[in-house]
Write an enzyme that holds these catalytic residues in place. Structure first.
Site, PDB file in Angstrom:
ATOM      1  N   LYS A 223      -2.731  -0.814   1.377  1.00  0.00           N
ATOM      2  CA  LYS A 223      -2.290  -1.004   2.763  1.00  0.00           C
ATOM      3  C   LYS A 223      -3.161  -0.227   3.765  1.00  0.00           C
ATOM      4  CE  LYS A 223       1.820   0.640   1.880  1.00  0.00           C
ATOM      5  NZ  LYS A 223       1.578   0.971   0.448  1.00  0.00           N
TER       6      LYS A 223
ATOM      7  N   ASP B 282       3.621   7.170   5.125  1.00  0.00           N
ATOM      8  CA  ASP B 282       2.945   8.422   4.781  1.00  0.00           C
ATOM      9  C   ASP B 282       2.937   9.394   5.962  1.00  0.00           C
ATOM     10  OD1 ASP B 282       2.469   7.533   2.243  1.00  0.00           O
ATOM     11  OD2 ASP B 282       0.313   7.278   2.458  1.00  0.00           O
TER      12      ASP B 282
END
Lengths: 177, 177, 177, 177
Positions: free
Chosen positions: C16, C37
């Protein structure tokens, strides 16, 4: 005699890396910097959590095994060889074994001209900086602050609890021949 | 003869680091990994933008000066000394000088048992991966993709445009004695 | 209708982040990028190993608790508010709850124009890339590869096992209005 | 009134990030942390060296353009929306525009309960710490140390030249309701 190697010893979060970067900026000649952190990064990831490699317990205590010691000995030989080949080298290390750790370096360093520097930082201050860094297991700083200096002899010591990194670096740089 | 050193050569963004980490995971014995990136990190920050050190132009072209070359030669001696001292060592490098770069390593490596690996990745693919990384000057990958292999001889070559890092690592590991 | 938000969903190590950076490079207008994240990085370190926060087991399985869910809901509201305020926003997420995770986003997104993108990568390939990254707990990729897509509906899907990040980004960019 | 947002303002290398991590460790409830660094990371790489985005000159002076300002305004709206949705939020920012920067936040924050914190660090000390960090353009710290505080009003100020990050965090935490 011209200084060929500078070795900084101090516990985790005592401020060694900041001093090293300031030394590299302040010293007129180019110096290469290596340390126990970059050595650990060079090991296989699987050794970073194994008996034979290096383990960091939940309380921050570090233990190293046979494979770590064997590779470390070869790494020390390599760093010393760089200095023999003409590179000026700064090393920052954590003498978990105190005097025994220093003796391992001394044996490898042979006749090279070395400046030994103790990087002090009182335990409580180092523990606070460990919180501020946010990327270390809590407890490493306190567990290492004193033991790494036991029986170790220095050419000079600096104290990062009472002086900025740059000031410490200038104190060290003044002793580099 | 037991393999003592593995040297991977390839351009920027050709996938060397991923292969190195897979090799460290796949090989049964512990191997230390060093490379041109960690070498550059060991230099003073001020050398990373200087004529005598290393400069990366806006188009991605890399040029290195006299201080860089001198320190690199000492660094190569040190890496080789680690292998002589018994550490298994993986090196990833970018042979900007092609065959001349390989000869510098060969001279230092003496009688050590080395596995030479070419890491290929066609220019357009490497340039795309450079965009995906986001932390590199655009143009490095394309400018290095071919020249780093000119005149270099290998024991085997892998192509990361057509095989995953782990598959490349397994191909290499099968050649490690 | 002008696309205001692009949401990429895929398992750990499915690629991604690389696609996001390529999208930011390819799309003519500036797009902000946020993801799970960076959300986890914004949490207190102590929540990264707690029942109430987020825990990653030794086998790579991720579990999240009540505090994580509450903060995540507020974070989602904030990301959506940025889009409402006029920023073009790319989000990369890992729908651990599959369709339920998508519904949480849909509820918050209200009438915004969203492009939903599934990022596929077969389990074995993602697991290999996890090894190549070297900074993830082994097993995350395999445990997430399929479940994150269960019951989720997309405007388009890309497959990073069979196309480079930049090619995937161009496929997505062609669907951005 | 319960504190919903803590905003820290200070120049580059004044020690904001370390205080934020200590605050997150010290405060009993979980607080999310966002800041200008993570905002810049969320922008396309190409905006980090453009007139319309953000440019850092060789002397460390930072200039931002129209696209940066537009995206920043939307980002501020989003951060505030997270707080409205119930998340406790710590923001660290660099008020390049002094009082005008504070007013932009105030306008967006509406009736939220905010603790305004000035993070002081005398210019020479911050410049030294910039050298110790090694990853910043030299001159940023000195050019920002004073101007970011011009015309800004605070609930309290801390001085990292004379107190450790953890001590500063405890001073701030004592003012959080």
């Amino acid at each position: 005699m011209t200084t060929q190697v500078i070795i900084l010893n101090g516990g985790s979060s005592s401020g060694k890396s900041g001093i090293v970067r300031c030394l590299q900026a302040e010293l007129p000649n180019p110096w290469l910097a290596f340390g126990v952190d970059s050595f650990v990064d060079s090991m296989p990831a699987k050794m970073r959590a194994s008996d034979a490699g290096i383990e960091i317990a939940a309380d921050g205590r570090v233990s190293v095994g046979a494979d770590f010691r064997a590779l470390e000995a070869a790494w020390v030989e390599g760093i010393v060889a760089m200095a023999r080949a003409g590179a000026r080298v700064i090393v920052d290390d954590v003498f978990l074994g105190g005097a025994a750790s220093q003796q391992r370096w001394q044996k490898a360093l042979g006749g090279l001209s070395v400046l030994w520097v103790g990087v002090r930082c009182e335990s409580a201050v180092a523990a606070g900086r460990e919180v501020a860094r946010g990327d270390r297991v809590q407890g490493m700083a306190a567990s290492q602050a004193d033991v790494v200096h036991q029986g170790v002899t220095y050419d000079l010591e600096v104290d990062t609890a009472h002086a900025e990194s740059l000031a410490c670096a200038r104190t060290i740089a003044a002793r580099v021949n």
